[in-house]
Design an enzyme around this catalytic site. Structure first.
Site, PDB file in Angstrom:
ATOM      1  N   GLY A   8       0.818  -1.202   0.000  1.00 42.63           N
ATOM      2  CA  GLY A   8       0.000   0.000   0.000  1.00 42.63           C
ATOM      3  C   GLY A   8       0.852   1.252   0.000  1.00 42.63           C
ATOM      4  N   GLY A 107      -7.928  -0.426  -7.974  1.00 40.55           N
ATOM      5  CA  GLY A 107      -6.711  -0.834  -7.282  1.00 40.55           C
ATOM      6  C   GLY A 107      -6.735  -2.311  -6.930  1.00 40.55           C
ATOM      7  N   ASP A 109      -5.670  -3.780  -4.342  1.00 42.80           N
ATOM      8  CA  ASP A 109      -6.098  -4.028  -2.961  1.00 42.80           C
ATOM      9  C   ASP A 109      -7.625  -4.089  -2.860  1.00 42.80           C
ATOM     10  OD1 ASP A 109      -6.259  -1.311  -3.631  1.00 42.80           O
ATOM     11  OD2 ASP A 109      -5.724  -0.620  -1.623  1.00 42.80           O
ATOM     12  N   ARG A 110      -8.310  -3.252  -3.654  1.00 44.81           N
ATOM     13  CA  ARG A 110      -9.774  -3.251  -3.615  1.00 44.81           C
ATOM     14  C   ARG A 110     -10.335  -4.525  -4.231  1.00 44.81           C
ATOM     15  NH1 ARG A 110     -11.368   3.070  -4.670  1.00 44.81           N
ATOM     16  NH2 ARG A 110     -13.427   2.342  -4.011  1.00 44.81           N
ATOM     17  N   ASP A 129     -12.235  -0.319   3.559  1.00 41.86           N
ATOM     18  CA  ASP A 129     -10.823  -0.437   3.905  1.00 41.86           C
ATOM     19  C   ASP A 129     -10.324   0.925   4.387  1.00 41.86           C
ATOM     20  OD1 ASP A 129      -8.085  -0.858   4.121  1.00 41.86           O
ATOM     21  OD2 ASP A 129      -7.987  -2.121   2.338  1.00 41.86           O
TER      22      ASP A 129
END
Length: 256
Positions: A8, A107, A109-110, A129
């Site tokens: 991140g 992204g 991470d999403r 998040d």
């Protein structure tokens, strides 16, 4: 064993899975200036220090939202673990379908969070998040990632206060005893924390109404998510390992 890495903007979070069991999780700061050797050595040493034999790790998967570190990070894994990791992107099979206009802009991470939330809790589900940005993503009952909201994270908002207002100090982000603050530090803490709680509740309510999912489950993860989730009934569960679990689930999908 599998090494999973979520890179991140602020931190790199890592975990080691033995099958579906998370046997260790670790965190390091994200640094654009690190070389591949530095990344490889630091990750190797963190893992060894926690009693995990790095030679037992036979594969890896990476989700990164920081393109500037990708070459060094991945090269470090290749050099010090002799592993070519899987890289998560919008074309990766995750178990959810990206039903958005520009899937390539989502992204990694999403995508991972959405996949984990749907696999663990079913849909419709809203996954929040609390990272550098605070993101709210909605997956429907069919596993379609249909909408997302992006807001400044709590730390970004805090930094804006003390960097752009000359008389406001740098503070610890925590909930004050009362919203009726009587001095500068607690007034800032109240604005940041209660403001984030209010934002959370309003966005959840609005997403549920707009999508027609009044009973959608809501799951939170990320740094300050524990503090916020404990202050509102709008969040069903806080899962600090959601992203790591999602990476392991996605890895398993690739190997079926």
């Amino acid at each position: 064993m599998i090494l999973v890495i979520d890179a991140g903007n602020t931190n790199i979070t890592m975990g080691v899975f033995d099958g579906d069991r998370l046997i260790g999780n670790f965190r390091m700061t994200t640094s654009i200036s690190r070389t591949s050797d530095e990344y490889g050595i630091v990750i190797r040493d963190i893992i060894n220090h926690n009693g995990i034999d790095k030679d037992m790790i036979n594969d890896a998967i990476v989700a990164s939202v920081v393109p500037a570190i990708n070459h060094s990070l991945i090269s470090g894994i290749i050099k010090y673990f002799d592993i070519h990791p899987l890289i998560v992107n919008s074309a990766t099979e995750t178990g959810v379908n990206i039903a958005l206009d520009r899937p390539e802009q989502v992204g990694a991470d999403r995508l991972v969070d959405a996949a984990a939330a749907y696999a663990l809790y079913g849909g419709p589900v809203i996954v929040i998040d609390y990272g550098t940005a605070t993101t709210y993503d909605l997956v429907n009952e069919n596993g379609d990632f249909i909408a997302g909201v992006t807001a400044p994270g709590i730390r970004i908002s805090a930094r804006a206060l003390w960097e752009d207002a000359a008389k406001l100090p740098e503070i610890e982000i925590k909930k004050p005893e009362s919203i009726l603050a009587k001095e500068t530090i607690t007034s800032m803490q109240a604005g940041l924390v209660y403001g984030q709680i209010g934002q959370t509740e309003y966005i959840i309510r609005s997403m549920k109404e707009a999508a027609g999912y009044p009973d959608a489950k809501v799951v939170a993860t990320g740094g300050l998510g524990k503090m916020i989730s404990g202050e509102t009934d709008s969040i069903m569960e806080y899962n600090p390992d959601l992203t790591l679990i999602g990476l392991n689930l996605i890895y398993r999908l690739q190997k079926q």
